[in-house]
Design a protein around this motif. Sequence first.
Motif, mmCIF file in Angstrom:
data_model
loop_
_atom_site.group_PDB
_atom_site.id
_atom_site.type_symbol
_atom_site.label_atom_id
_atom_site.label_comp_id
_atom_site.label_asym_id
_atom_site.label_seq_id
_atom_site.Cartn_x
_atom_site.Cartn_y
_atom_site.Cartn_z
ATOM 1 N N LEU A 115 4.719 9.332 -10.378
ATOM 2 C CA LEU A 115 3.891 10.522 -10.219
ATOM 3 C C LEU A 115 4.280 11.543 -11.275
ATOM 4 C CD1 LEU A 115 4.130 10.963 -6.328
ATOM 5 C CD2 LEU A 115 2.352 9.759 -7.618
ATOM 6 N N GLY A 116 3.292 12.136 -11.920
ATOM 7 C CA GLY A 116 3.585 13.169 -12.907
ATOM 8 C C GLY A 116 2.394 13.423 -13.815
ATOM 9 N N PRO A 117 2.340 14.610 -14.444
ATOM 10 C CA PRO A 117 3.328 15.701 -14.310
ATOM 11 C C PRO A 117 3.246 16.356 -12.932
ATOM 12 C CG PRO A 117 1.468 16.405 -15.647
ATOM 13 C CD PRO A 117 1.270 14.955 -15.401
ATOM 14 N N LEU A 118 4.393 16.718 -12.414
ATOM 15 C CA LEU A 118 4.468 17.234 -11.053
ATOM 16 C C LEU A 118 4.139 18.720 -11.002
ATOM 17 C CD1 LEU A 118 7.743 15.447 -9.906
ATOM 18 C CD2 LEU A 118 5.406 14.887 -9.202
ATOM 19 N N GLU A 119 3.583 19.123 -9.867
ATOM 20 C CA GLU A 119 3.252 20.512 -9.610
ATOM 21 C C GLU A 119 4.079 21.012 -8.431
ATOM 22 O OE1 GLU A 119 -0.919 20.400 -8.919
ATOM 23 O OE2 GLU A 119 -1.423 19.754 -10.964
ATOM 24 N N SER A 120 4.114 22.331 -8.250
ATOM 25 C CA SER A 120 4.961 22.916 -7.208
ATOM 26 C C SER A 120 4.535 22.501 -5.803
ATOM 27 C CB SER A 120 4.957 24.440 -7.318
ATOM 28 O OG SER A 120 3.634 24.939 -7.223
ATOM 29 N N GLY A 121 3.266 22.131 -5.625
ATOM 30 C CA GLY A 121 2.798 21.743 -4.298
ATOM 31 C C GLY A 121 2.866 20.258 -4.019
ATOM 32 N N ASP A 122 3.564 19.496 -4.865
ATOM 33 C CA ASP A 122 3.609 18.041 -4.702
ATOM 34 C C ASP A 122 4.692 17.564 -3.755
ATOM 35 O OD1 ASP A 122 1.461 17.678 -6.376
ATOM 36 O OD2 ASP A 122 2.680 17.275 -8.166
ATOM 37 N N SER A 123 5.532 18.458 -3.274
ATOM 38 C CA SER A 123 6.568 18.040 -2.316
ATOM 39 C C SER A 123 5.915 17.458 -1.069
ATOM 40 C CB SER A 123 7.459 19.218 -1.940
ATOM 41 O OG SER A 123 8.159 19.701 -3.065
ATOM 42 N N GLY A 124 6.541 16.430 -0.516
ATOM 43 C CA GLY A 124 5.987 15.829 0.697
ATOM 44 C C GLY A 124 6.632 14.492 0.990
ATOM 45 N N ASN A 125 6.083 13.818 1.994
ATOM 46 C CA ASN A 125 6.581 12.516 2.423
ATOM 47 C C ASN A 125 5.622 11.415 1.992
ATOM 48 O OD1 ASN A 125 8.727 13.820 3.685
ATOM 49 N ND2 ASN A 125 7.664 13.931 5.661
ATOM 50 N N PHE A 126 6.185 10.309 1.540
ATOM 51 C CA PHE A 126 5.403 9.172 1.068
ATOM 52 C C PHE A 126 5.934 7.901 1.717
ATOM 53 C CE2 PHE A 126 5.394 12.500 -2.050
ATOM 54 C CZ PHE A 126 4.112 12.518 -2.569
ATOM 55 N N ILE B 146 0.847 -1.191 0.000
ATOM 56 C CA ILE B 146 0.000 0.000 0.000
ATOM 57 C C ILE B 146 0.886 1.246 0.000
ATOM 58 C CG2 ILE B 146 -0.219 -0.080 2.526
ATOM 59 C CD1 ILE B 146 -3.025 1.144 2.148
ATOM 60 N N TRP B 147 0.568 2.169 -0.897
ATOM 61 C CA TRP B 147 1.261 3.454 -0.985
ATOM 62 C C TRP B 147 0.399 4.549 -0.367
ATOM 63 C CZ3 TRP B 147 6.038 5.044 -2.365
ATOM 64 C CH2 TRP B 147 6.864 4.158 -3.082
ATOM 65 N N ARG B 148 1.067 5.409 0.420
ATOM 66 C CA ARG B 148 0.347 6.522 1.045
ATOM 67 C C ARG B 148 1.153 7.807 0.932
ATOM 68 N NH1 ARG B 148 -0.603 5.807 7.051
ATOM 69 N NH2 ARG B 148 1.472 4.889 6.951
ATOM 70 N N SER B 149 0.430 8.906 0.937
ATOM 71 C CA SER B 149 1.032 10.219 1.140
ATOM 72 C C SER B 149 0.895 10.548 2.626
ATOM 73 C CB SER B 149 0.307 11.267 0.288
ATOM 74 O OG SER B 149 0.687 12.574 0.685
ATOM 75 N N GLU C 139 -2.484 13.230 4.629
ATOM 76 C CA GLU C 139 -2.412 11.771 4.602
ATOM 77 C C GLU C 139 -3.492 11.238 3.671
ATOM 78 O OE1 GLU C 139 -2.237 7.945 7.669
ATOM 79 O OE2 GLU C 139 -2.072 10.010 8.402
ATOM 80 N N GLU C 140 -3.051 10.564 2.618
ATOM 81 C CA GLU C 140 -3.977 10.064 1.604
ATOM 82 C C GLU C 140 -3.525 8.689 1.119
ATOM 83 O OE1 GLU C 140 -5.389 14.043 -0.773
ATOM 84 O OE2 GLU C 140 -3.324 13.361 -1.082
ATOM 85 N N TYR D 289 -7.800 5.558 -6.217
ATOM 86 C CA TYR D 289 -8.216 6.255 -5.012
ATOM 87 C C TYR D 289 -8.239 7.755 -5.254
ATOM 88 C CZ TYR D 289 -7.503 1.788 -2.740
ATOM 89 O OH TYR D 289 -7.578 0.465 -2.395
ATOM 90 N N HIS D 290 -9.140 8.434 -4.597
ATOM 91 C CA HIS D 290 -9.255 9.887 -4.750
ATOM 92 C C HIS D 290 -8.178 10.559 -3.899
ATOM 93 C CE1 HIS D 290 -11.091 13.763 -5.492
ATOM 94 N NE2 HIS D 290 -11.004 14.012 -4.194
ATOM 95 N N SER D 291 -7.296 11.303 -4.561
ATOM 96 C CA SER D 291 -6.242 12.052 -3.871
ATOM 97 C C SER D 291 -5.824 13.195 -4.781
ATOM 98 C CB SER D 291 -5.028 11.151 -3.571
ATOM 99 O OG SER D 291 -4.323 10.854 -4.771
ATOM 100 N N ARG D 292 -4.887 14.014 -4.304
ATOM 101 C CA ARG D 292 -4.425 15.123 -5.133
ATOM 102 C C ARG D 292 -3.628 14.622 -6.339
ATOM 103 N NH1 ARG D 292 -0.554 15.065 -0.962
ATOM 104 N NH2 ARG D 292 1.617 15.489 -1.618
ATOM 105 N N PHE D 293 -3.274 13.336 -6.339
ATOM 106 C CA PHE D 293 -2.562 12.739 -7.462
ATOM 107 C C PHE D 293 -3.484 11.925 -8.363
ATOM 108 C CE2 PHE D 293 0.773 13.313 -4.259
ATOM 109 C CZ PHE D 293 1.721 14.004 -5.007
ATOM 110 N N LEU D 294 -4.781 12.094 -8.214
ATOM 111 C CA LEU D 294 -5.717 11.347 -9.049
ATOM 112 C C LEU D 294 -5.478 11.691 -10.521
ATOM 113 C CD1 LEU D 294 -8.150 9.439 -9.138
ATOM 114 C CD2 LEU D 294 -9.629 11.453 -9.024
ATOM 115 N N GLY D 295 -5.257 10.663 -11.330
ATOM 116 C CA GLY D 295 -4.951 10.864 -12.733
ATOM 117 C C GLY D 295 -3.491 11.132 -13.014
ATOM 118 N N ARG D 296 -2.682 11.286 -11.964
ATOM 119 C CA ARG D 296 -1.247 11.552 -12.138
ATOM 120 C C ARG D 296 -0.384 10.496 -11.460
ATOM 121 N NH1 ARG D 296 0.779 16.375 -9.912
ATOM 122 N NH2 ARG D 296 -0.833 16.412 -8.300
#
Length: 280
Positions: A89-100, A48-51, A56-57, A71-78
Amino acid sequence: MAMWFLWSLLLWGALPIAVIHTQVLSKVGGSVLLMAEHPPGFKVREAIWRSLWPSEELLATFFRGSLETLYHSRFLGRAQLHSNLSLELGPLESGDSGNFSVLMVDTGGRVWTQTLQLKVYDAVPRPMVQVFVAVAGDPQNSSTCRVFLSCQAPNISDITYNWRREGTMDFGVEQHRLFTNGQVLSISLGLGDRDVAYSCIISNPVSWDVATVTPWESCHHEAASGKASYKDVLLVVVPVLLLLLLVGLFSARHCGPCSGKKKKDVCTDGVVAETENPLV
């Protein structure tokens, strides 16, 4: 049962047999592959992968041989989960930095957790270098020119400035000649530096760009421009002043005796009398 076991691990914080941490760098508009690593002989049964941060997603799962990334998350479709359980993950946006994190369970029930820190940077643009002449004399007589080179770039984070004198392998310059965190370089040029170019290299951890100038051209251009402007002023102003002076002298000589109403009448009468009584 297996999915319930995975959720129990997440909710109750079961201790894994190992945790590894990895930092991954990428840039806006690109893509990144978060590699799922595990020790030899670890046969993955569920994953299982999580943000984890900033929110937390749930991103993707592997269960009973099926890959799931719906799953519905800010990376849906990416987000795309590959067969080796790495998450792209991609294409990446400036707000995609974080821990996974990826949590994996093998066929023997052992747990392996990997945590990854993703940092997404803006790609640096082409910088612009401006030349400011501090001391410039007559280009025919002066043999030195002191200039400041200013390297400008948009206000994006984690930019590093470096200067290079072209034709050498040395990227560094003396620290006492640098100002404002390396954005401004102070140099003195001599006649032997007419063709010397300086480059400003801006960079961040994922990209770089460069701009190059030849400072002596600005020294010569400024001095030459000032000299040409001085000649132009003389060529225009001096003839105008002479013309005005001549007009003033002419007016004073011919209209001075006839100034005023009475003097004007006297002058007029005198002219008429001379006309009516010409000399024999």
